[in-house]
Structures are given as C-alpha cells and as structure tokens.
Design a protein around this motif. Sequence first.
Motif, PDB file in Angstrom:
ATOM      1  N   PRO A  46       0.837  -1.194   0.000  1.00  0.00           N
ATOM      2  CA  PRO A  46       0.000   0.000   0.000  1.00  0.00           C
ATOM      3  C   PRO A  46       0.883   1.259   0.000  1.00  0.00           C
ATOM      4  N   THR A  47       0.305   2.353  -0.460  1.00  0.00           N
ATOM      5  CA  THR A  47       1.046   3.614  -0.495  1.00  0.00           C
ATOM      6  C   THR A  47       0.590   4.538   0.635  1.00  0.00           C
ATOM      7  N   SER A 103      -4.561   3.008  -5.088  1.00  0.00           N
ATOM      8  CA  SER A 103      -3.334   2.427  -4.530  1.00  0.00           C
ATOM      9  C   SER A 103      -2.900   3.149  -3.254  1.00  0.00           C
ATOM     10  N   VAL A 104      -3.479   4.322  -3.024  1.00  0.00           N
ATOM     11  CA  VAL A 104      -3.118   5.110  -1.832  1.00  0.00           C
ATOM     12  C   VAL A 104      -4.054   4.727  -0.695  1.00  0.00           C
ATOM     13  N   ALA A 105      -3.467   4.119   0.344  1.00  0.00           N
ATOM     14  CA  ALA A 105      -4.302   3.683   1.476  1.00  0.00           C
ATOM     15  C   ALA A 105      -4.358   4.735   2.571  1.00  0.00           C
ATOM     16  N   ALA A 294      -5.814   0.767   7.695  1.00  0.00           N
ATOM     17  CA  ALA A 294      -6.551   1.420   6.610  1.00  0.00           C
ATOM     18  C   ALA A 294      -6.486   0.584   5.333  1.00  0.00           C
ATOM     19  N   ALA A 295      -5.274   0.101   5.013  1.00  0.00           N
ATOM     20  CA  ALA A 295      -5.097  -0.674   3.771  1.00  0.00           C
ATOM     21  C   ALA A 295      -5.901  -1.964   3.831  1.00  0.00           C
ATOM     22  N   ARG A 303     -11.916  -1.463  -2.014  1.00  0.00           N
ATOM     23  CA  ARG A 303     -11.531  -0.102  -2.397  1.00  0.00           C
ATOM     24  C   ARG A 303     -10.078   0.015  -2.813  1.00  0.00           C
ATOM     25  N   TRP A 304      -9.226  -0.866  -2.256  1.00  0.00           N
ATOM     26  CA  TRP A 304      -7.803  -0.744  -2.518  1.00  0.00           C
ATOM     27  C   TRP A 304      -7.451  -1.570  -3.736  1.00  0.00           C
TER      28      TRP A 304
END
Length: 329
Positions: A46-47, A103-105, A294-295, A303-304
């Motif tokens: 994750p980012t 890609s942004v968690a 979160a990720a 969502r991810w």
Amino acid sequence: MSDELDGTGIAASGPRLLAGSPIAAEMRVGLTRDFAAFRERWGAAPTLAIVLVGADAPSAVYLQQILRTCDRVGVDGRLVEIGAGVTSDALCEEIERLNADPSVAGIIVQMPLPPLIPLRTVIDSIDPAKDVDGIHPRNAGLLSLGYDGFLPATAQASVEILKRSGIEIAGKRVVVIGRSNVVGKPAALLLMREHGTVTVLHSRTRDLAHHTRDAEILVVAAGRPGLVTGDMLMPGVVVVDVGINVVSDGAGGEKLVGDVDFESARDVVGAITPVPGGVGPLTNALLLSHLLRAATDQAESGRWAAGPAAGRLSGGPAAASARNAGTSR
Ligand code: NAD
C-alpha cells in the motif's frame, strides 16, 4: 529520590531514559511481517502519501524519518511536494486525487500549512478512511467520544511510551503543555481515557511553573526549545518531551532539541524521553500501524487496488511536484 517516584521503577542514581527507538524497532518487526503478508495476499504494497506544502525545517526532518520507516517495513512512501504558493483549491484537488487513487491507502498532510491556506478546508477534504493521522473532524470526534477511529499518531505515541515503559497513568496528576488539534488536545483526551487527572496549559496560561510543579507526569508539546527548565519540575516527575526543534549547535551546524531543557531537568526528573529517539520513532511506527489497518479495511471492502495507479506520480497543479520516495515491494 526514588521514594518520590511512585512505582515508576526509576533508579535513584539518575533519570531513566524512556527511549522510543527500541519499542519502535520491536513494532517494526511486526509491521514488516504484516505488510509482507498484505503484499502476499493483495499483490502490492500500500502507499502512504505524504503531502508537504512549502518548506519547513522540523517538517522536513519528520518526513524523512517517516519515509525511512516506510522503506524499512515495506510500504510505498510517496512524498507529494507542493510549492508554498499553491492555492487552497489546487491543494484540495491534489488531496481529492489521492483520495480517489485506489493504490493510496493513507494520506497525511504535514503541518504547518502556509498561513493563507484555510486549514479546515484542507482537513475536511481528506477521506476519513485514509486519514491515518487522525486529523479529520470525523476521527477527532470519534476520539473525543472514546470510539475507535484513527488517532493522531504523535499524541498516541506520547501516551504509548508511558504505557509501554510501565508507567502508571491512572489517578496521576498529568499536565499537558500545548492544546493543538494534532498533539496537545488529543494527548490530553487519551491521557483522560487512561484515567489521568489532566490539566492543559497553553500560550495564554499564567504562571506555567505553578502548574508544571504540580505534575507527576508532564507532556510537553509547545514547539519552544528550553520552555521547561529543571526549576519548574517536581522531583521525580515523568516527562514526555514531544517537541522537535532545530537549533544551532554552536559550532556552525544544527541539532535537534525538545521543549525541555535537558541539562537542567536531568537531575530533577525521574524519567524523561530523549530528543531525538523518544516520541518520534514511536510516532512513525504507530502511523504505519494505522496505514496497515486502513489498507486492510480498504482491500477487504474492495476499495484498494494495486495496478496502473500504484506508484504513479500524481499529476497535480503546476505548483505541485511529486516523487516516489519509497519502495514498491
Ligand atoms: P503548535 O504550534 O500547533 O501548538 C503549540 C501549542 O503550544 C499551542 O497550543 C500553544 O498554545 C502552546 N504554546 C506555545 N508556546 C507556549 C508557551 N510559551 N507556554 C505554554 N504553551 C505554549 O505545535 P504542534 O503541532 O502541537 O507541535 C508541538 C511540538 O511537537 C512541536 O515542537 C512539533 O515539532 C512537535 N511534534 C513532534 C512530533 C513527534 O513525532 N515527536 C510530531 C509532530 C509534532
């Protein structure tokens, strides 16, 4: 001195250093394992997007540390640098892009922002599900009600370092210097949650020393080097120094110091967090534990996504530049 320390386990010979680094190192071992399992299950790291607007010396120090921690545990740390002249609309658009990037968690916006940018507008624009440093009103509200949201990592670290060092908070007279939304206020709420009897001091408090001398636990988050000196402390007090200040080292260079004058405090305190190496390392490890949560939540709810957007530089306003500063493992 030890008679006055009330169960803190501090040696009579000198202050106990409450080092965050070993606690953080232990946490990073677990995080490295957990992020490896995440990559295994979901196909990519994750980012964590870190938005920095303008240049601010303490922020730059803090951000380099976060990026290093991302790298160590196998997270893609993406620094999004935006010029100080950015408009509030352009900044919010950049944050919206990060909100929408699957890609942004997690997103953190480094404070302070330039004075002309309305803080509230920017904070409101962060998706609460990606708000891993707990600054969105939704997460702040959950904290104040005692529910489960993302906690501001520095405030959480200032309490965790006490708990993980075996220092009892319940029933203690706890004084917090600083009432910012990111550190002082949430730290006070968390210390209340731990059953401390909490007093909050701030820039308009009269006679700071009158209050600090009463503290059995003192948390200092003012951003004023040397604000607290030894003569303001009760012997045996446990001090958490959250301040990070860049000052001259007297030899043409710079050094990091906290808000507490360590030299005059060391013979009075029972225990104290060092700067650097105290609250800071723990903050970063906690932040990445929030990112993992979160990720995982986003991945499990669909969502991810790893994919073309992962690691992509965000487009953004003319004033914005972004670079991928971490690893994609
Ligand atoms: P801030 O400037 O937003 O808030 C400072 C607070 O201190 C205010 O509430 C103000 O009322 C109070 N204050 C200022 N001068 C005072 C004085 N003379 N007497 C009493 N109160 C005073 O700062 P912040 O974002 O809350 O950060 C506080 C410190 O924590 C800074 O040094 C910052 O660099 C540091 N920080 C550390 C970490 C970490 O990981 N260790 C993370 C974030 C911030």
